[in-house]
Design a protein around this motif. Sequence first.
Motif, short mmCIF file in Angstrom:
data_model
loop_
_atom_site.label_atom_id
_atom_site.label_comp_id
_atom_site.label_asym_id
_atom_site.label_seq_id
_atom_site.Cartn_x
_atom_site.Cartn_y
_atom_site.Cartn_z
N TYR A 25 1.84 10.33 -17.87
CA TYR A 25 2.77 9.20 -17.75
C TYR A 25 2.60 8.48 -16.42
O TYR A 25 2.62 7.25 -16.34
N ASP A 26 2.43 9.26 -15.36
CA ASP A 26 2.30 8.67 -14.02
C ASP A 26 1.08 7.77 -13.90
O ASP A 26 1.08 6.84 -13.09
N GLN A 27 0.05 8.01 -14.71
CA GLN A 27 -1.13 7.15 -14.68
C GLN A 27 -0.77 5.72 -15.07
O GLN A 27 -1.37 4.76 -14.58
N ASP A 28 0.21 5.57 -15.94
CA ASP A 28 0.66 4.24 -16.38
C ASP A 28 1.94 3.81 -15.66
O ASP A 28 2.01 2.73 -15.09
N GLY A 29 2.95 4.68 -15.70
CA GLY A 29 4.28 4.31 -15.22
C GLY A 29 4.46 4.34 -13.72
O GLY A 29 5.41 3.76 -13.20
N TRP A 30 3.57 5.01 -13.02
CA TRP A 30 3.68 5.12 -11.56
C TRP A 30 2.39 4.66 -10.89
O TRP A 30 2.04 5.14 -9.81
N LYS A 31 1.68 3.73 -11.49
CA LYS A 31 0.38 3.27 -10.97
C LYS A 31 0.42 2.92 -9.49
O LYS A 31 -0.45 3.31 -8.73
N GLU A 32 1.44 2.17 -9.12
CA GLU A 32 1.50 1.69 -7.74
C GLU A 32 1.73 2.80 -6.73
O GLU A 32 1.51 2.62 -5.53
N TRP A 33 2.15 3.98 -7.19
CA TRP A 33 2.43 5.09 -6.27
C TRP A 33 1.35 6.16 -6.31
O TRP A 33 1.44 7.14 -5.57
N ASN A 34 0.34 6.00 -7.13
CA ASN A 34 -0.68 7.03 -7.29
C ASN A 34 -1.80 6.96 -6.25
O ASN A 34 -2.68 7.80 -6.24
N LYS A 35 -1.75 5.99 -5.39
CA LYS A 35 -2.83 5.82 -4.40
C LYS A 35 -2.68 6.76 -3.21
O LYS A 35 -3.65 7.12 -2.57
N ASN A 36 -1.45 7.14 -2.91
CA ASN A 36 -1.19 7.92 -1.71
C ASN A 36 -0.09 8.94 -2.02
O ASN A 36 1.03 8.57 -2.35
N ASP A 37 -0.44 10.23 -1.92
CA ASP A 37 0.52 11.27 -2.30
C ASP A 37 1.78 11.27 -1.44
O ASP A 37 2.87 11.53 -1.93
N PHE A 38 1.63 10.97 -0.13
CA PHE A 38 2.83 10.95 0.70
C PHE A 38 3.76 9.82 0.29
O PHE A 38 4.98 10.02 0.18
N GLU A 39 3.22 8.63 0.04
CA GLU A 39 4.07 7.51 -0.39
C GLU A 39 4.74 7.82 -1.72
O GLU A 39 5.91 7.49 -1.93
N LYS A 40 4.00 8.47 -2.62
CA LYS A 40 4.58 8.85 -3.91
C LYS A 40 5.69 9.88 -3.70
O LYS A 40 6.77 9.75 -4.29
N LEU A 41 5.45 10.87 -2.85
CA LEU A 41 6.46 11.90 -2.58
C LEU A 41 7.72 11.28 -1.97
O LEU A 41 8.84 11.62 -2.38
N ARG A 42 7.53 10.36 -1.05
CA ARG A 42 8.67 9.69 -0.43
C ARG A 42 9.46 8.91 -1.47
O ARG A 42 10.70 8.93 -1.49
N HIS A 43 8.76 8.24 -2.40
CA HIS A 43 9.44 7.46 -3.43
C HIS A 43 10.16 8.38 -4.41
O HIS A 43 11.27 8.07 -4.87
N ILE A 44 9.56 9.52 -4.71
CA ILE A 44 10.22 10.51 -5.57
C ILE A 44 11.52 10.97 -4.93
O ILE A 44 12.55 11.10 -5.60
N GLN A 45 11.48 11.21 -3.61
CA GLN A 45 12.68 11.64 -2.91
C GLN A 45 13.79 10.61 -3.06
O GLN A 45 14.96 10.97 -3.24
N LEU A 46 13.45 9.35 -3.01
CA LEU A 46 14.46 8.29 -3.19
C LEU A 46 15.04 8.33 -4.60
O LEU A 46 16.26 8.19 -4.79
N HIS A 47 14.19 8.54 -5.59
CA HIS A 47 14.68 8.67 -6.97
C HIS A 47 15.57 9.90 -7.12
O HIS A 47 16.60 9.84 -7.80
N LEU A 48 15.18 11.00 -6.50
CA LEU A 48 16.01 12.21 -6.56
C LEU A 48 17.37 11.98 -5.91
O LEU A 48 18.40 12.45 -6.42
#
Length: 126
Positions: A25-48
């Motif tokens: 799902y992340d390949q499609d739904g989270w495309k913009e966040w898949n480039k950098n694991d730290f940025e993705k992790l930070r964004h996940i924390q905001l969602h949490l």
Amino acid sequence: MSDITEKTAQMKTAAATIQDLQTAYDQDGWKEWNKNDFEKLRHIQLHLARTLGKFATVCHNLDHVSNEGKVVDFSSDKDASNIVADLIHHASQIASIYGLEIGDCVINRYKENAARFCPESDFAKL
């Protein structure tokens, strides 16, 4: 113990499937966040944080119901399903970022908690 062993094996299979689906799902739904694991992790924390805020609101409202001496009715909670799904969704993402298998994480946590709180249980022997 065999029942717990069987259930943990089933859980690991189900958890791996959920984690694989989340990665797909992340390949499609989270495309913009898949480039950098730290940025993705930070964004996940905001969602949490948002999800936990929703959960806090649900609990707060139920706390008032209980405090008024009324029976708490969980069946009327429309948000619980989304909250649970979001927690699983983001736990899967975090596990993948760290290279962890979510099933192993859960089993290890059961084992650690059982060692502290119920050391005679079968969970402590996992």
